[in-house]
Design an enzyme around this catalytic site. Structure first.
Site, PDB file in Angstrom:
ATOM      1  N   ASN A   8       0.873  -1.182   0.000  1.00 43.24           N
ATOM      2  CA  ASN A   8       0.000   0.000   0.000  1.00 43.24           C
ATOM      3  C   ASN A   8       0.906   1.227   0.000  1.00 43.24           C
ATOM      4  O   ASN A   8       1.490   1.563   1.020  1.00 43.24           O
ATOM      5  CB  ASN A   8      -0.892  -0.041   1.256  1.00 43.24           C
ATOM      6  CG  ASN A   8      -1.746   1.204   1.394  1.00 43.24           C
ATOM      7  OD1 ASN A   8      -1.816   2.032   0.487  1.00 43.24           O
ATOM      8  ND2 ASN A   8      -2.404   1.345   2.538  1.00 43.24           N
ATOM      9  N   TRP A   9       0.998   1.867  -1.163  1.00 44.75           N
ATOM     10  CA  TRP A   9       1.903   3.028  -1.279  1.00 44.75           C
ATOM     11  C   TRP A   9       1.274   4.312  -0.731  1.00 44.75           C
ATOM     12  O   TRP A   9       1.914   5.358  -0.735  1.00 44.75           O
ATOM     13  CB  TRP A   9       2.310   3.233  -2.741  1.00 44.75           C
ATOM     14  CG  TRP A   9       3.302   2.218  -3.247  1.00 44.75           C
ATOM     15  CD1 TRP A   9       3.883   1.203  -2.535  1.00 44.75           C
ATOM     16  CD2 TRP A   9       3.838   2.122  -4.580  1.00 44.75           C
ATOM     17  NE1 TRP A   9       4.747   0.489  -3.337  1.00 44.75           N
ATOM     18  CE2 TRP A   9       4.735   1.033  -4.606  1.00 44.75           C
ATOM     19  CE3 TRP A   9       3.643   2.857  -5.760  1.00 44.75           C
ATOM     20  CZ2 TRP A   9       5.437   0.669  -5.756  1.00 44.75           C
ATOM     21  CZ3 TRP A   9       4.335   2.486  -6.910  1.00 44.75           C
ATOM     22  CH2 TRP A   9       5.226   1.400  -6.901  1.00 44.75           C
ATOM     23  N   LYS A  10       0.014   4.237  -0.333  1.00 45.94           N
ATOM     24  CA  LYS A  10      -0.681   5.409   0.226  1.00 45.94           C
ATOM     25  C   LYS A  10      -0.479   6.621  -0.692  1.00 45.94           C
ATOM     26  O   LYS A  10      -0.500   6.483  -1.905  1.00 45.94           O
ATOM     27  CB  LYS A  10      -0.200   5.651   1.662  1.00 45.94           C
ATOM     28  CG  LYS A  10      -0.350   4.387   2.526  1.00 45.94           C
ATOM     29  CD  LYS A  10      -0.175   4.620   3.998  1.00 45.94           C
ATOM     30  CE  LYS A  10      -0.382   3.299   4.728  1.00 45.94           C
ATOM     31  NZ  LYS A  10      -0.379   3.425   6.167  1.00 45.94           N
ATOM     32  N   HIS A  99      -9.844   1.002   4.306  1.00 49.20           N
ATOM     33  CA  HIS A  99      -8.600   1.180   5.062  1.00 49.20           C
ATOM     34  C   HIS A  99      -8.870   2.086   6.266  1.00 49.20           C
ATOM     35  O   HIS A  99      -9.674   3.016   6.193  1.00 49.20           O
ATOM     36  CB  HIS A  99      -7.521   1.790   4.152  1.00 49.20           C
ATOM     37  CG  HIS A  99      -6.175   1.785   4.801  1.00 49.20           C
ATOM     38  ND1 HIS A  99      -5.786   2.758   5.688  1.00 49.20           N
ATOM     39  CD2 HIS A  99      -5.163   0.898   4.738  1.00 49.20           C
ATOM     40  CE1 HIS A  99      -4.570   2.464   6.134  1.00 49.20           C
ATOM     41  NE2 HIS A  99      -4.167   1.346   5.565  1.00 49.20           N
ATOM     42  N   GLU A 101      -7.315   4.470   7.506  1.00 52.03           N
ATOM     43  CA  GLU A 101      -7.127   5.913   7.286  1.00 52.03           C
ATOM     44  C   GLU A 101      -8.366   6.518   6.641  1.00 52.03           C
ATOM     45  O   GLU A 101      -8.738   7.658   6.931  1.00 52.03           O
ATOM     46  CB  GLU A 101      -5.858   6.153   6.445  1.00 52.03           C
ATOM     47  CG  GLU A 101      -4.615   5.965   7.313  1.00 52.03           C
ATOM     48  CD  GLU A 101      -3.390   5.441   6.575  1.00 52.03           C
ATOM     49  OE1 GLU A 101      -3.339   5.501   5.331  1.00 52.03           O
ATOM     50  OE2 GLU A 101      -2.465   4.964   7.269  1.00 52.03           O
ATOM     51  N   GLU A 172      -5.878  -5.146  10.148  1.00 52.84           N
ATOM     52  CA  GLU A 172      -4.861  -4.141  10.467  1.00 52.84           C
ATOM     53  C   GLU A 172      -5.250  -3.420  11.758  1.00 52.84           C
ATOM     54  O   GLU A 172      -6.067  -2.487  11.717  1.00 52.84           O
ATOM     55  CB  GLU A 172      -4.747  -3.129   9.333  1.00 52.84           C
ATOM     56  CG  GLU A 172      -4.333  -3.727   8.020  1.00 52.84           C
ATOM     57  CD  GLU A 172      -3.740  -2.680   7.076  1.00 52.84           C
ATOM     58  OE1 GLU A 172      -2.590  -2.846   6.677  1.00 52.84           O
ATOM     59  OE2 GLU A 172      -4.437  -1.701   6.770  1.00 52.84           O
ATOM     60  N   GLY A 178       1.841   2.155  10.921  1.00 53.76           N
ATOM     61  CA  GLY A 178       2.780   3.276  10.835  1.00 53.76           C
ATOM     62  C   GLY A 178       3.392   3.659  12.166  1.00 53.76           C
ATOM     63  O   GLY A 178       3.986   4.734  12.300  1.00 53.76           O
ATOM     64  N   SER A 217       2.922  -2.271  10.420  1.00 54.57           N
ATOM     65  CA  SER A 217       4.359  -2.295  10.733  1.00 54.57           C
ATOM     66  C   SER A 217       5.041  -3.613  10.336  1.00 54.57           C
ATOM     67  O   SER A 217       5.938  -4.074  11.027  1.00 54.57           O
ATOM     68  CB  SER A 217       4.600  -1.972  12.210  1.00 54.57           C
ATOM     69  OG  SER A 217       4.142  -0.658  12.500  1.00 54.57           O
ATOM     70  N   GLY A 238       2.656  -1.092   4.350  1.00 57.31           N
ATOM     71  CA  GLY A 238       2.710   0.324   4.002  1.00 57.31           C
ATOM     72  C   GLY A 238       4.149   0.788   3.865  1.00 57.31           C
ATOM     73  O   GLY A 238       4.802   0.593   2.833  1.00 57.31           O
ATOM     74  N   GLY A 239       4.683   1.359   4.944  1.00 60.07           N
ATOM     75  CA  GLY A 239       6.011   1.979   4.917  1.00 60.07           C
ATOM     76  C   GLY A 239       7.096   1.125   4.271  1.00 60.07           C
ATOM     77  O   GLY A 239       7.862   1.619   3.425  1.00 60.07           O
TER      78      GLY A 239
END
Ligand code: PGA
Length: 257
Positions: A8-10, A99, A101, A172, A178, A217, A238-239
């Site tokens: 997930n590159w957000k 998601h 967010e 998640e 994150g 994470s 993600g990150g």
């Protein structure tokens, strides 16, 4: 059941960087083990560039693409939104729905998420439904009711006979996204067992075959242990997915060549 390794590159990467990352990843995963699939959820503006980069690397069957969101209508006066048809038109096979967010920052309700889920599936996209509890909910012994509500409403319009490969759940925990704070193996085992038992009730014929991913994470260092847990059928990253090298190490996590 193949493991689903998803990035997930957000809201990261402009065109050039996204195309370069997709190309780099294609080269790094060209010997993808047959028991795994790779999906990149990239920003809308970069989907076509990633599709072209993967196609010219001959990797479009190796690395699939997905949108990070969609609106539950084919077209219309919905300023700023993107339809499932538009995602398909860009070369996407998947879409991420619900998601945390989007739930927290854009006030998306379970009901709205359920509409997206059903509409995206009926449009021909594969759906990854994200669910997860906040720290307050976990501490308040609300894990089960929160996950079951998100599942029940998120899947309300999904046909009982949905093919197992078309629907995945990403668990998640909001407190692990994150933050660098990864859920412990018992946390993950407990939540995934709860999700599996819900899926078996909701989809008696194929609930056992739906993939449940863990996200929050995930890093190259912890991915092998996470992927080895019962009812963990992939990861949503993600990150650590932003660098092709680090994501490719996660893609191969636990694989013995
Ligand atoms: P993270 O994000 O890996 O950076 O924690 C996961 C996600 O939000 O999907």
């Amino acid at each position: 059941m193949k493991l689903l390794m998803a990035a997930n590159w957000k809201m990261f990467k402009k065109l050039d960087e996204a195309a370069r990352s997709a190309r780099d990843l294609a080269a790094l995963v060209k010997n993808l083990p047959p028991d795994r699939e790779v999906v990149l959820f990239t920003p809308f503006t970069t989907l076509r560039a990633c599709f072209e980069a993967l196609s010219s690397a001959g990797a479009q069957s190796l690395v699939q693409l997905g949108g990070q969101n969609c609106y539950p209508a084919r077209e219309g006066a919905f300023t700023g939104e993107i339809s499932p048809d538009m995602l398909l038109d860009c070369g996407c096979a998947h879409v991420l729905v619900g998601h945390s967010e989007r739930r927290a920052l854009f006030a998306e309700s379970d009901d709205f998420i359920g509409k997206k889920c059903a509409f995206a599936l009926s449009s021909g996209l594969k759906v990854m439904l994200c669910i997860g509890e906040t720290l307050g909910e976990r501490d308040g012994a609300m894990l089960r009711p929160v996950l079951e509500r998100q599942l029940a409403e998120g899947l309300a319009g999904v046909p009982d006979a949905v093919p197992a490969e078309n629907l995945a759940i990403a668990y998640e925990p909001v407190w692990a996204i994150g933050t660098g704070r990864v859920a412990t193996p018992p946390d993950i085992l407990g939540a995934h067992a709860l999700i599996r038992s819900f899926l078996k009730r909701r989809f008696p014929t194929q609930g056992d075959e739906l993939r449940i991913l863990y996200g929050g994470s995930v890093k190259p260092e912890n991915a092998p242990e996470i992927i080895s847990l019962d009812n963990v059928n992939g990861v949503l990253v993600g990150g650590a997915s932003l660098q092709a090298d680090s994501f490719s190490r996660i893609v191969f996590a636990g694989h013995r060549s």
